[in-house]
Design an enzyme around this catalytic site. Structure first.
Site, PDB file in Angstrom:
ATOM      1  N   ALA A 117       0.274   5.892  -7.291  1.00 54.16           N
ATOM      2  CA  ALA A 117       1.467   5.099  -7.606  1.00 54.16           C
ATOM      3  C   ALA A 117       2.705   5.957  -7.326  1.00 54.16           C
ATOM      4  O   ALA A 117       3.568   6.123  -8.193  1.00 54.16           O
ATOM      5  CB  ALA A 117       1.431   4.584  -9.048  1.00 54.16           C
ATOM      6  N   LEU A 118       2.722   6.494  -6.127  1.00 55.63           N
ATOM      7  CA  LEU A 118       3.738   7.480  -5.776  1.00 55.63           C
ATOM      8  C   LEU A 118       5.143   6.879  -5.796  1.00 55.63           C
ATOM      9  O   LEU A 118       5.351   5.750  -5.370  1.00 55.63           O
ATOM     10  CB  LEU A 118       3.446   8.060  -4.380  1.00 55.63           C
ATOM     11  CG  LEU A 118       2.073   8.709  -4.190  1.00 55.63           C
ATOM     12  CD1 LEU A 118       1.949   9.312  -2.786  1.00 55.63           C
ATOM     13  CD2 LEU A 118       1.793   9.774  -5.244  1.00 55.63           C
ATOM     14  N   HIS A 168       7.385  11.996  -6.771  1.00 48.15           N
ATOM     15  CA  HIS A 168       6.251  12.598  -6.056  1.00 48.15           C
ATOM     16  C   HIS A 168       6.683  13.007  -4.648  1.00 48.15           C
ATOM     17  O   HIS A 168       6.307  14.067  -4.157  1.00 48.15           O
ATOM     18  CB  HIS A 168       5.104  11.592  -5.914  1.00 48.15           C
ATOM     19  CG  HIS A 168       4.475  11.186  -7.202  1.00 48.15           C
ATOM     20  ND1 HIS A 168       4.550   9.915  -7.695  1.00 48.15           N
ATOM     21  CD2 HIS A 168       3.725  11.892  -8.088  1.00 48.15           C
ATOM     22  CE1 HIS A 168       3.882   9.833  -8.836  1.00 48.15           C
ATOM     23  NE2 HIS A 168       3.374  11.017  -9.106  1.00 48.15           N
ATOM     24  N   SER A 170       8.812   7.720 -13.260  1.00 48.09           N
ATOM     25  CA  SER A 170       7.448   7.838 -13.749  1.00 48.09           C
ATOM     26  C   SER A 170       6.666   6.655 -13.194  1.00 48.09           C
ATOM     27  O   SER A 170       7.215   5.553 -13.053  1.00 48.09           O
ATOM     28  CB  SER A 170       7.455   7.769 -15.282  1.00 48.09           C
ATOM     29  OG  SER A 170       6.178   7.404 -15.759  1.00 48.09           O
ATOM     30  N   SER A 171       5.392   6.885 -12.900  1.00 48.32           N
ATOM     31  CA  SER A 171       4.568   5.769 -12.408  1.00 48.32           C
ATOM     32  C   SER A 171       4.488   4.676 -13.462  1.00 48.32           C
ATOM     33  O   SER A 171       4.292   3.504 -13.147  1.00 48.32           O
ATOM     34  CB  SER A 171       3.158   6.257 -12.074  1.00 48.32           C
ATOM     35  OG  SER A 171       3.235   7.250 -11.086  1.00 48.32           O
ATOM     36  N   ARG A 172       4.649   5.053 -14.725  1.00 54.99           N
ATOM     37  CA  ARG A 172       4.535   4.059 -15.816  1.00 54.99           C
ATOM     38  C   ARG A 172       5.781   3.193 -15.934  1.00 54.99           C
ATOM     39  O   ARG A 172       5.758   2.207 -16.670  1.00 54.99           O
ATOM     40  CB  ARG A 172       4.240   4.772 -17.144  1.00 54.99           C
ATOM     41  CG  ARG A 172       2.823   5.350 -17.188  1.00 54.99           C
ATOM     42  CD  ARG A 172       2.437   5.847 -18.570  1.00 54.99           C
ATOM     43  NE  ARG A 172       1.020   6.116 -18.669  1.00 54.99           N
ATOM     44  CZ  ARG A 172       0.466   7.328 -18.605  1.00 54.99           C
ATOM     45  NH1 ARG A 172       1.220   8.407 -18.464  1.00 54.99           N
ATOM     46  NH2 ARG A 172      -0.845   7.474 -18.704  1.00 54.99           N
TER      47      ARG A 172
END
Ligand code: PAF
Length: 274
Positions: free
Chosen positions: A29-30, A34, A182-184
């Site tokens: 989930a870049l 990242h 954040s991926s979240r």
């Protein structure tokens, strides 16, 4: 770009790599955070390996392992475009054996703050990072400062286990409104995103107070809690030194301020070093 799912194939690919190798471990989930790690790895190494692996051992019972965002196609596009040489995407079955030898996080530093709220989380992180470093044998490995405690523990592991890799801490990448990437963040609704901004805002309040000469931990922490409690369910607000030890007063150059909390059902963290 090679996409490798098999451990022996990765070992062969690594053995045939010449020159310096940079490694960026991810859970996929870049996002641009990242990408900034990958770009730095590209700049500083002749070859770059990225791993995409949602590591089950670092998720606690009831956490979001099953629904952790997966964007395989988009991730591979980002890696290819960034000039990554190898993407390692193993299957969970491959990475762990039954009743295997393990590593556990230090009993104090690994079990406070994030480690206290998520007991065992860092055991899982260190376990997988050690495996990935052994497989990729990088000159340098790149980690974001957003996961400050994770970064510190990985640095300790590399030192304690005499690993040759240089751990490179990379700055937090933020949205223009201050939210740490954040991926979240994909879990957040529009309203929750607005609420989540209180995390970075509380850190800015703290830095502003410190710039104005405030050094008292309690005063700063109280101001942060005042801000945060209006918008999120606070998990912790901590002001510690860079070894994660409690301090009485802000020490410029050796202090880290950390926040964690739930925005709706999504748990977010953020921090700033002063
Ligand atoms: O920070 C992360 O994304 C993960 O904890 C890591 C370092 C890739 C290990 O699974």
């Amino acid at each position: 770009m090679l996409i490798i799912k098999d451990i022996d194939e990765l070992k062969r690919a690594r053995a045939s790599m010449e020159g310096s190798v940079g490694f960026v471990p991810t859970m996929g989930a870049l996002h641009p955070g990242h990408l900034s790690l990958i770009q730095r790895a590209k700049k500083e190494n002749e070859r770059v390996i990225v791993s995409i692996f949602v590591n089950p051992t670092q998720f606690l019972e009831g956490e979001d392992l099953e629904k952790y965002p997966k964007k395989e196609e988009a991730d591979l596009k980002i890696c290819k475009h960034a000039g990554v040489d190898v993407v390692f995407m193993p299957d969970a079955m491959m990475m762990y054996a039954k009743d295997e030898m393990s590593i556990i996080a230090p009993q104090v530093r690994g079990y406070l703050l994030e480690g206290e709220k998520r007991p065992g989380h860092f055991d899982g992180v260190l376990r997988v990072v050690l495996k990935l470093l052994n497989l990729t044998r990088p000159w340098k490995a790149y980690f974001g400062k957003k996961d400050a405690q994770q970064l510190a523990l990985i640095q300790s592991m590399v030192q304690d286990y005499f690993l040759d890799t240089v751990i490179v801490p990379c700055d937090i990448v933020r949205d223009s409104d201050g939210l740490a990437l954040s991926s979240r963040n994909v879990y957040l609704s529009g309203e929750e995103k607005t609420q989540a901004l209180s995390l970075s805002r509380s850190l800015r309040i703290a830095t502003k107070m410190i710039s104005s000469g405030e050094r008292n931990i309690k005063t700063i922490r109280d101001a942060m809690i005042d801000e945060l409690s209006q918008y999120i369910k606070i998990d912790y607000v901590a002001i510690v030194d860079r070894k994660f030890q409690n301090i009485e007063q802000i020490i410029i150059g050796d202090t880290i301020i950390l926040v964690a909390g739930f925005v709706g059902a999504t748990r977010l963290i953020d921090n700033i070093q002063v």
